[in-house]
Design a protein around this motif. Structure first.
Motif: not given
Length: 257
Positions: A201-229
């Motif tokens: 009955g004691l409180p515990i806490h889990w760190i939440g999941p990482a946020g989605s991409a906020a900056d995924s412009a064409e020159d970013t790592d997020f964009y490259a992976v999302e488009h198969g590179y």
């Protein structure tokens, strides 16, 4: 060439074992030494263990393949520090961290034990690479594309304060389109903390999941992976904001008067 391999998923993880197997027998490699945590230490960042002794445990040795595997009761940074700074009795020529199960893009690099292991190698004067698969399935694809980079490393010149952070889409080999050199993107804030009660009955806490991409412009790592590179991002270890120095100096002079 003597290679030191580490990760943050643990010495038993499929990614690091796939990487080890892919490098065995490589004509330029004299020996492979794997030193990795004895359990999953994801998101350990650059932490060092200073108040407890570290134990280097021999897991497996294969003299025919010039391969030795150790586990350590510590962090990824501990593992590389031991491997480069005296525990092995010889100096490795290069540090490779991975293959991580999951992406290390954008803000992730601040928390990542995978990137931290490579960073420690670079701090200690060794060329270092961090490699991550953006998922948990196609480790063979990640190993294949890493080897293409590794085989051509002699043709690039990296500054002594720089590591390469590589992220590979979790796709079958034939679906990956090639390489893109990228900058770090940026995530939204992580999801809220998940609060629960334990069986007492004691409180515990889990760190939440990482946020989605906020900056995924064409020159970013997020964009490259999302488009198969495959994304290749050079990371500079010196965190000094040089453009801010002059303004801060003027401000410090003013408040010093």
């Amino acid at each position: 060439m003597k290679i030191l391999i580490s990760n943050d998923d643990g010495h038993f993880a499929p990614g690091i074992q796939t990487l080890l197997q892919s490098l065995q027998g490589h004509p330029t490699i004299q020996s492979l030494t794997l030193i990795a945590p004895d359990r999953n230490r994801s998101a350990a960042s650059n932490s060092l263990t200073l108040v407890n002794p570290l134990r280097l445990h021999l897991v497996k040795q294969d003299d025919e393949k010039n391969t030795t595997q150790y586990s350590v009761n510590g962090t990824p940074t501990d593992c590389v520090h031991l491997g480069v700074n005296g525990a092995l009795g010889f100096q490795p020529d290069m540090v490779i961290s991975g293959i991580n199960a999951g992406a290390n893009m954008g803000d992730d690099v601040l928390y990542s034990g995978t990137v931290a292991a490579a960073t420690e190698g670079r701090f200690l004067g060794k060329p270092s690479i961090a490699i991550s698969l953006c998922g948990e399935t196609n480790f063979d694809s990640a190993a294949h594309y890493f080897l293409r980079i590794f085989n051509d490393l002699a043709d690039i010149e990296l500054a002594s304060d720089t590591i390469l952070n590589i992220n590979i889409p979790d796709l079958p080999l034939e679906q990956i389109k090639g390489f893109k050199v990228t900058r770090l993107g940026r995530r939204h804030a992580s999801e809220p903390v998940v609060s629960q009660l334990d069986p007492r009955g004691l409180p515990i806490h889990w760190i939440g999941p990482a946020g989605s991409a906020a900056d995924s412009a064409e020159d970013t790592d997020f964009y490259a992976v999302e488009h198969g590179y495959v994304s290749i991002t050079p990371l500079k270890i010196d965190l000094t904001h040089y453009q801010a120095l002059q303004n801060l100096k003027a401000w410090a002079d003013r408040i010093s008067d």
